[in-house]
Write a protein that holds these residues in place. Structure first.
Motif, PDB file in Angstrom:
ATOM      1  N   THR A  39       0.789  -1.240   0.000  1.00  0.00           N
ATOM      2  CA  THR A  39       0.000   0.000   0.000  1.00  0.00           C
ATOM      3  C   THR A  39       0.815   1.281   0.000  1.00  0.00           C
ATOM      4  O   THR A  39       0.319   2.328  -0.425  1.00  0.00           O
ATOM      5  CB  THR A  39      -0.916   0.023   1.247  1.00  0.00           C
ATOM      6  OG1 THR A  39      -0.096  -0.062   2.428  1.00  0.00           O
ATOM      7  CG2 THR A  39      -1.887  -1.151   1.227  1.00  0.00           C
ATOM      8  N   ILE A  40       2.050   1.245   0.489  1.00  0.00           N
ATOM      9  CA  ILE A  40       2.764   2.492   0.756  1.00  0.00           C
ATOM     10  C   ILE A  40       3.027   3.295  -0.512  1.00  0.00           C
ATOM     11  O   ILE A  40       3.005   4.535  -0.495  1.00  0.00           O
ATOM     12  CB  ILE A  40       4.089   2.213   1.509  1.00  0.00           C
ATOM     13  CG1 ILE A  40       4.730   3.515   1.965  1.00  0.00           C
ATOM     14  CG2 ILE A  40       5.024   1.379   0.675  1.00  0.00           C
ATOM     15  CD1 ILE A  40       3.863   4.334   2.911  1.00  0.00           C
ATOM     16  N   ARG A  45       2.248   8.349  -3.486  1.00  0.00           N
ATOM     17  CA  ARG A  45       1.953   8.968  -4.777  1.00  0.00           C
ATOM     18  C   ARG A  45       0.720   9.869  -4.699  1.00  0.00           C
ATOM     19  O   ARG A  45       0.681  10.947  -5.316  1.00  0.00           O
ATOM     20  CB  ARG A  45       1.760   7.885  -5.839  1.00  0.00           C
ATOM     21  CG  ARG A  45       3.031   7.120  -6.148  1.00  0.00           C
ATOM     22  CD  ARG A  45       2.814   6.036  -7.200  1.00  0.00           C
ATOM     23  NE  ARG A  45       3.979   5.186  -7.322  1.00  0.00           N
ATOM     24  CZ  ARG A  45       5.067   5.479  -8.034  1.00  0.00           C
ATOM     25  NH1 ARG A  45       5.117   6.645  -8.684  1.00  0.00           N
ATOM     26  NH2 ARG A  45       6.074   4.643  -8.100  1.00  0.00           N
ATOM     27  N   GLU A  46      -0.286   9.435  -3.936  1.00  0.00           N
ATOM     28  CA  GLU A  46      -1.480  10.278  -3.813  1.00  0.00           C
ATOM     29  C   GLU A  46      -1.153  11.563  -3.064  1.00  0.00           C
ATOM     30  O   GLU A  46      -1.629  12.650  -3.429  1.00  0.00           O
ATOM     31  CB  GLU A  46      -2.606   9.524  -3.116  1.00  0.00           C
ATOM     32  CG  GLU A  46      -3.892  10.359  -3.027  1.00  0.00           C
ATOM     33  CD  GLU A  46      -5.077   9.627  -2.423  1.00  0.00           C
ATOM     34  OE1 GLU A  46      -6.151  10.243  -2.321  1.00  0.00           O
ATOM     35  OE2 GLU A  46      -4.910   8.450  -2.051  1.00  0.00           O
ATOM     36  N   ILE A  55       7.743  14.205   2.185  1.00  0.00           N
ATOM     37  CA  ILE A  55       7.079  13.040   2.780  1.00  0.00           C
ATOM     38  C   ILE A  55       8.146  12.159   3.428  1.00  0.00           C
ATOM     39  O   ILE A  55       9.114  11.750   2.763  1.00  0.00           O
ATOM     40  CB  ILE A  55       6.298  12.248   1.717  1.00  0.00           C
ATOM     41  CG1 ILE A  55       5.245  13.147   1.063  1.00  0.00           C
ATOM     42  CG2 ILE A  55       5.654  11.012   2.332  1.00  0.00           C
ATOM     43  CD1 ILE A  55       4.546  12.509  -0.128  1.00  0.00           C
ATOM     44  N   ARG A  56       7.968  11.875   4.699  1.00  0.00           N
ATOM     45  CA  ARG A  56       8.929  11.066   5.454  1.00  0.00           C
ATOM     46  C   ARG A  56       8.243   9.789   5.939  1.00  0.00           C
ATOM     47  O   ARG A  56       7.278   9.845   6.704  1.00  0.00           O
ATOM     48  CB  ARG A  56       9.480  11.867   6.634  1.00  0.00           C
ATOM     49  CG  ARG A  56      10.496  11.123   7.468  1.00  0.00           C
ATOM     50  CD  ARG A  56      11.087  12.032   8.549  1.00  0.00           C
ATOM     51  NE  ARG A  56      11.955  13.065   7.975  1.00  0.00           N
ATOM     52  CZ  ARG A  56      12.683  13.914   8.707  1.00  0.00           C
ATOM     53  NH1 ARG A  56      12.614  13.869  10.034  1.00  0.00           N
ATOM     54  NH2 ARG A  56      13.440  14.819   8.119  1.00  0.00           N
ATOM     55  N   VAL A  57       8.733   8.644   5.497  1.00  0.00           N
ATOM     56  CA  VAL A  57       8.238   7.341   5.937  1.00  0.00           C
ATOM     57  C   VAL A  57       9.197   6.801   6.994  1.00  0.00           C
ATOM     58  O   VAL A  57      10.418   6.797   6.781  1.00  0.00           O
ATOM     59  CB  VAL A  57       8.137   6.358   4.752  1.00  0.00           C
ATOM     60  CG1 VAL A  57       7.883   4.934   5.240  1.00  0.00           C
ATOM     61  CG2 VAL A  57       7.030   6.791   3.799  1.00  0.00           C
ATOM     62  N   VAL A  58       8.657   6.370   8.122  1.00  0.00           N
ATOM     63  CA  VAL A  58       9.477   5.789   9.188  1.00  0.00           C
ATOM     64  C   VAL A  58       9.182   4.298   9.244  1.00  0.00           C
ATOM     65  O   VAL A  58       8.076   3.881   9.601  1.00  0.00           O
ATOM     66  CB  VAL A  58       9.183   6.444  10.554  1.00  0.00           C
ATOM     67  CG1 VAL A  58      10.110   5.859  11.615  1.00  0.00           C
ATOM     68  CG2 VAL A  58       9.353   7.952  10.465  1.00  0.00           C
ATOM     69  N   ASP A  59      10.180   3.505   8.873  1.00  0.00           N
ATOM     70  CA  ASP A  59      10.007   2.053   8.885  1.00  0.00           C
ATOM     71  C   ASP A  59      10.256   1.523  10.292  1.00  0.00           C
ATOM     72  O   ASP A  59      11.316   1.751  10.877  1.00  0.00           O
ATOM     73  CB  ASP A  59      10.967   1.394   7.902  1.00  0.00           C
ATOM     74  CG  ASP A  59      10.778  -0.107   7.876  1.00  0.00           C
ATOM     75  OD1 ASP A  59       9.712  -0.558   7.425  1.00  0.00           O
ATOM     76  OD2 ASP A  59      11.691  -0.820   8.342  1.00  0.00           O
ATOM     77  N   ALA A  70       8.774   2.594  -0.766  1.00  0.00           N
ATOM     78  CA  ALA A  70       8.542   3.979  -0.342  1.00  0.00           C
ATOM     79  C   ALA A  70       9.565   4.911  -0.975  1.00  0.00           C
ATOM     80  O   ALA A  70       9.234   6.020  -1.426  1.00  0.00           O
ATOM     81  CB  ALA A  70       8.595   4.069   1.181  1.00  0.00           C
ATOM     82  N   GLN A  71      10.834   4.478  -1.016  1.00  0.00           N
ATOM     83  CA  GLN A  71      11.871   5.307  -1.623  1.00  0.00           C
ATOM     84  C   GLN A  71      11.621   5.486  -3.121  1.00  0.00           C
ATOM     85  O   GLN A  71      11.777   6.582  -3.665  1.00  0.00           O
ATOM     86  CB  GLN A  71      13.241   4.665  -1.390  1.00  0.00           C
ATOM     87  CG  GLN A  71      13.706   4.753   0.055  1.00  0.00           C
ATOM     88  CD  GLN A  71      14.992   3.986   0.299  1.00  0.00           C
ATOM     89  OE1 GLN A  71      15.260   2.976  -0.370  1.00  0.00           O
ATOM     90  NE2 GLN A  71      15.785   4.448   1.266  1.00  0.00           N
ATOM     91  N   ALA A  72      11.195   4.410  -3.765  1.00  0.00           N
ATOM     92  CA  ALA A  72      10.931   4.492  -5.195  1.00  0.00           C
ATOM     93  C   ALA A  72       9.766   5.423  -5.501  1.00  0.00           C
ATOM     94  O   ALA A  72       9.719   6.056  -6.574  1.00  0.00           O
ATOM     95  CB  ALA A  72      10.642   3.093  -5.747  1.00  0.00           C
ATOM     96  N   ALA A  73       8.829   5.530  -4.568  1.00  0.00           N
ATOM     97  CA  ALA A  73       7.669   6.402  -4.769  1.00  0.00           C
ATOM     98  C   ALA A  73       7.994   7.860  -4.504  1.00  0.00           C
ATOM     99  O   ALA A  73       7.168   8.740  -4.773  1.00  0.00           O
ATOM    100  CB  ALA A  73       6.519   5.951  -3.868  1.00  0.00           C
ATOM    101  N   GLY A  74       9.185   8.132  -3.928  1.00  0.00           N
ATOM    102  CA  GLY A  74       9.600   9.511  -3.720  1.00  0.00           C
ATOM    103  C   GLY A  74       9.620   9.960  -2.283  1.00  0.00           C
ATOM    104  O   GLY A  74       9.717  11.162  -2.009  1.00  0.00           O
TER     105      GLY A  74
END
Length: 702
Positions: A39-40, A45-46, A55-59, A70-74
Motif C-alpha cells: 500500500t505504501i 503517490r497520492e 514526505i517522510r516514511v518511518v520504517d 517507499a523510496q521508489a515512490a519519492g
C-alpha cells in the motif's frame, strides 16, 4: 480548554496559494509503516499528487520491501527498529528542517481517505493549531471501522471528555498540527497511546482544535497489527486506558485534583491492572490480584468524600469499570452455570444428575474439568436454572453470561441512583466487591440483587403486591431473599395497626390494639404472589416421582464451611459444633433474628439491611460475592461496616492462596479477624449512632 470550531463538510475549498498562514511546501508528512509493501506506494503517490512534496516514511522494522517501495515512490525513509507506533512517530520528528511549520500524520495502509485534505489546509489557514480527521462523523467512515475500533475510540474520547472537558469525536490517525504546538506538548508516549496523549495534551494546552469529517476505508493491503486480532485489540484498549490513567495521575501531581477524578483514576487503573490476573489456579496471579486490588480499594475509599457528582461521571466510570472487568478470567462457579444450562438443553435435569454422572459422560465439554464439586447436583433455584438454560441455548459463552450479570447490575445502579442520587449510589456503583463479583468473577447474584432493589422501590411507592412479586422473583433466583417476603406479608397483616407514636385516640385515651382487625387476606395474597415464581418454575423440574428442585439438604450445603464468622467463634469454644452436618443448627439463631426484626422494623431497607447483616455473620458458608447482597440496602445509612467490608472482603483471596500453597482452605485467626471485625463493629456503630437522639437524624434505625 481550547476553542473548538468544527468545519462542516460543505465549507468552500480554498487553493493553497491563497493561504497566508499555511503553505504545503512548509508541511512535512509523517507516515509510520510496518510491512506495508502492498500500500505504501499508492499512499505516497497520492500525497504527492496533492502538492505535498516533503514526505517522510518511518520504517518500524518491516520484513518486506516497504522501505524500497517507499523510496521508489519519492519518500524520504527513516529507520526505527524498536517497535512502537509512538516510537516511530518520535523518530520521524528528529532532524526536521527549520523551515517546516506543520506536521501531517497519515497511515501507510491506504485506509485514510485524503479527499478532505483541502479542508485541513483551510482550517489551518483560519487559525487552527490542531486539525483532526473524524472518521466517525461520516457514514462511510463509521461503516468501515471495526467494532473494536468504534468501541475503543468511543471509550477513550468519553474518558477524555470526563477528565478534561474536551469533546473529541475520534482518535483518527489523519491529523495536522502546528510544529510549535507539537513541541510544546513534550510527547512522552512511545507506543499506541501516542494519539491519545496528543489529544489530551492539546486540551491541556488550550490549542485551537478543529475536527474535519473524513472518509475511511478498509486497509488496502497487509494485516492490521491492532484490530486484526483479538489479542491486539485487547492490548490496544489496555494501552489507551492506561495512557489516559497515567495522564490523569500526572495531572494530579501537577495541579491537584478533585476526589471524583482521583477516585475514578485509581479505580480504572486498578481494574486495568487486576484484569489479567483473574485465573486463581496460579499462586502468582492470586498474589498479584491481592496486591493490585489495593488501587481499586483506595479509589473506592476516596469516593466516600464525594458530596456531589454529575451523572456523566457516575455512569461513565461505572460502565467503563464493568467493561474492563468483563474480560477478566472468571471464578469457577461460572462453569457450573454453563454446564447446567447446557445439559438442560440436552434434556437432562441438573437437580437429578451431578456433573460426574455416568449418563453425562458422552456430553462432557472442554471446560467440564474446570467445574467445582463435580459430585454435587445443582443447588441453584429453578428460575436461575431457566436463565442458564436460555443463555446456553444461545451459546454457552462466558462473555454472554457475564454480560447479563452486568446488565442486571447496572439495572440496580439505575434504580439506586434514581432513588438516592448519584453521590450516595456510589457506595454500590463504584464498589470493588460489586465490580469484581459480577463483572470480573462472573457470579450471578446480580440477578437476585436487581429484583430485591425493585421490591424496595415498589414498597416505598406503596405497591406491596408488586413488591411481593419482585421478592418472589429474587427468591426463585436465590433463596436468600425469601425472608424479605415475610416482612412484606407481616406489614400487610398489621397495616391497620397504628405505629407507636399514634397509639392514642382523639381524646388522648389509650385503646386496645387487639380490637383492630388483621388484614389476613392481604397477607395471604402477598405470600401467594411471592411464592408463585418459585412454584411455577420449580414444577418444570418435577418428573414422575422426582421433584427435588431445592436440594438444600445436600452434603455440600450441610457440611461445607467457608470464611465464616460466628460459626468459627462458636466452634473455637465448642469444637463439636464444627462437625459435619451441624450447619443446619444456625437456622435457629437466624429464625430468632428474623422474628425480632419483624417485630421492631418498620422500614423495608432497615429490615433488609439488618436481616442480611445477620445472615452474613451467622452463615457457615460465606464467599466474597455474598457481601453484594447488603450493599444496596446500606445506601440510606452509608453504613460504616458495609463500607469497610467492601475493602476487607478482598482478604477472601488469601483462602485461594492458602489452598494452593498449603493445600488448606483456611484463614488463620488474624486474617479472619481482619476481614470480619471492621464489618461487625462498623455496622453496629452506625446503628448506634443513627439511633442516638444527640447525633444526626435517624436514617435507618430499628
Amino acid at each position: 480548554m481550547g476553542d473548538r470550531h468544527p468545519l462542516p463538510p460543505s465549507s468552500p475549498l480554498v487553493s493553497p496559494p491563497e493561504f497566508p498562514l499555511f503553505s504545503l511546501h512548509r508541511t512535512l508528512v509523517l507516515i509510520p509503516v510496518l510491512n506495508e509493501a502492498e500500500t505504501i506506494s499508492n499512499v505516497v503517490r497520492e500525497l504527492r499528487s496533492r502538492g505535498l512534496s516533503r514526505i517522510r516514511v518511518v520504517d518500524n522494522g518491516s520484513s518486506d520491501s516497504s522501505v524500497e517501495i517507499a523510496q521508489a515512490a519519492g519518500a524520504e525513509v527513516f529507520q526505527e527498529p524498536i517497535p512502537g507506533y509512538g516510537r516511530a512517530c518520535w523518530r520521524g520528528l528528529q532532524d526536521i528542517p527549520p523551515d517546516i511549520d506543520w506536521i501531517l500524520f497519515c497511515d501507510g495502509d491506504g485506509s485514510d481517505v485524503l479527499d478532505s485534505l483541502d479542508q485541513f489546509w483551510a482550517a489551518a489557514a483560519g487559525g487552527a493549531e490542531f486539525v483532526l480527521g473524524n472518521r466517525r462523523a461520516t457514514a462511510d467512515g463509521r461503516s468501515h471501522m471495526t467494532p473494536v475500533q468504534n468501541f475503543g475510540n468511543g471509550l477513550a474520547t468519553t474518558l477524555i471528555r470526563l477528565g478534561w472537558g474536551e469533546s473529541y469525536g475520534d482518535l483518527g490517525p489523519l491529523r495536522l498540527i502546528r510544529r510549535s504546538a507539537l513541541e510544546a506538548m513534550e510527547m512522552g508516549d512511545r507506543g499506541f497511546g501516542w494519539t491519545v496523549e496528543m489529544q489530551i495534551r492539546a486540551a491541556e494546552l488550550g490549542l485551537k482544535t478543529v475536527e474535519i469529517p473524513v472518509g475511511y476505508r478498509q486497509r488496502q493491503g497487509g494485516r492490521s497489527k491492532i484490530s486484526g486480532t483479538i489479542r491486539g485489540s485487547i492490548q490496544a484498549g489496555t494501552i489507551i486506558l492506561s495512557t489516559v490513567g497515567s495522564l490523569y495521575l500526572r495531572r494530579i501531581r501537577r495541579d491537584g485534583i478533585s476526589p471524583i477524578l482521583l477516585s475514578a483514576t485509581l479505580l480504572l487503573l486498578g481494574a486495568l491492572l487486576i484484569q489479567p490476573h483473574g485465573n486463581f489456579r496460579f499462586v502468582e496471579r492470586q498474589i498479584a490480584m491481592m496486591s493490585l486490588s489495593t488501587l481499586m480499594l483506595l479509589g473506592f475509599a476516596v469516593s466516600w468524600n464525594i458530596k456531589h457528582i454529575r451523572g456523566r461521571w457516575f455512569w461513565g466510570v461505572a460502565i467503563a469499570l464493568r467493561l474492563i472487568l468483563l474480560f477478566m478470567y472468571p471464578g469457577n462457579d461460572i462453569w457450573r452455570y454453563l454446564w447446567e444450562g447446557y445439559i438442560q438443553n440436552l434434556g437432562f435435569n441438573p437437580f437429578a444428575l451431578p456433573p460426574n454422572a455416568p449418563e453425562l459422560i458422552p456430553h462432557r465439554t472442554e471446560w467440564w474439568a474446570l467445574m467445582n464439586n463435580l459430585g454435587v447436583s445443582a443447588i441453584y433455584p429453578p428460575l436461575t436454572q431457566w436463565g442458564f438454560r436460555f443463555l446456553s441455548a444461545i451459546t454457552p459463552s462466558v462473555l454472554l453470561f457475564k454480560s447479563t450479570f452486568i446488565a442486571a447490575d447496572l439495572g440496580a445502579c439505575w434504580l439506586l441512583a434514581r432513588k438516592f442520587g448519584h453521590s450516595k449510589a456510589l457506595l454500590y456503583a463504584w464498589n470493588p466487591v460489586i465490580l469484581y463479583a459480577f463483572a470480573g468473577g462472573g457470579h450471578y447474584d446480580s440477578w437476585m440483587v436487581l429484583p430485591m432493589v425493585a421490591a424496595w422501590v415498589a414498597w416505598d411507592k406503596n405497591k406491596p403486591y408488586w413488591s411481593a412479586l419482585f421478592i418472589g422473583i429474587g427468591g426463585a433466583i436465590k433463596w436468600i431473599s425469601f425472608p424479605l417476603l415475610l416482612f412484606i406479608a407481616y406489614s400487610k397483616l398489621r397495616e391497620n395497626r397504628p405505629n407507636k407514636e399514634h397509639r392514642t385516640d382523639s381524646n388522648n385515651q389509650s385503646f386496645n390494639q387487639s380490637l383492630l382487625p388483621l388484614n389476613i387476606k392481604g397477607a395471604l395474597i402477598i405470600l401467594g404472589l411471592g411464592f408463585l415464581p418459585f412454584i411455577l418454575t420449580g414444577l418444570s423440574f418435577c418428573n414422575g416421582d422426582f421433584c427435588i428442585f431445592a436440594p438444600t439438604q445436600s452434603a455440600f450445603v450441610s457440611h461445607v464451611r467457608s470464611s465464616q464468622f460466628i460459626p468459627y467463634v462458636v466452634s473455637s469454644i465448642f469444637p463439636a459444633t464444627a462437625a459435619p452436618g451441624t450447619n443446619k443448627f444456625y437456622v435457629i439463631p437466624m429464625a430468632i433474628a428474623i422474628l425480632f426484626l419483624l417485630h421492631y422494623c418498620r422500614k423495608f431497607s432497615t429490615f433488609a439491611e439488618s436481616y442480611l447483616f445477620c445472615i452474613l455473620i451467622f452463615s457457615p458458608i460465606i464467599h466474597l460475592w455474598y457481601f453484594t447482597w447488603i450493599i444496596p440496602f446500606s445506601i440510606p445509612s452509608q453504613n460504616i461496616g458495609t463500607r469497610l467490608i467492601s475493602l476487607s472482603a478482598f482478604m477472601y483471596f488469601i483462602l485461594q492462596i492458602n489452598t494452593l500453597i498449603e493445600g488448606t482452605w483456611t484463614f488463620n485467626l488474624w486474617e479472619r479477624l481482619l476481614m470480619w471485625l471492621p464489618f461487625f463493629f462498623g455496622f453496629i456503630w452506625t446503628k448506634l449512632i443513627n439511633k442516638s437522639p444527640n447525633k444526626r437524624p435517624n436514617i435507618s434505625s430499628i
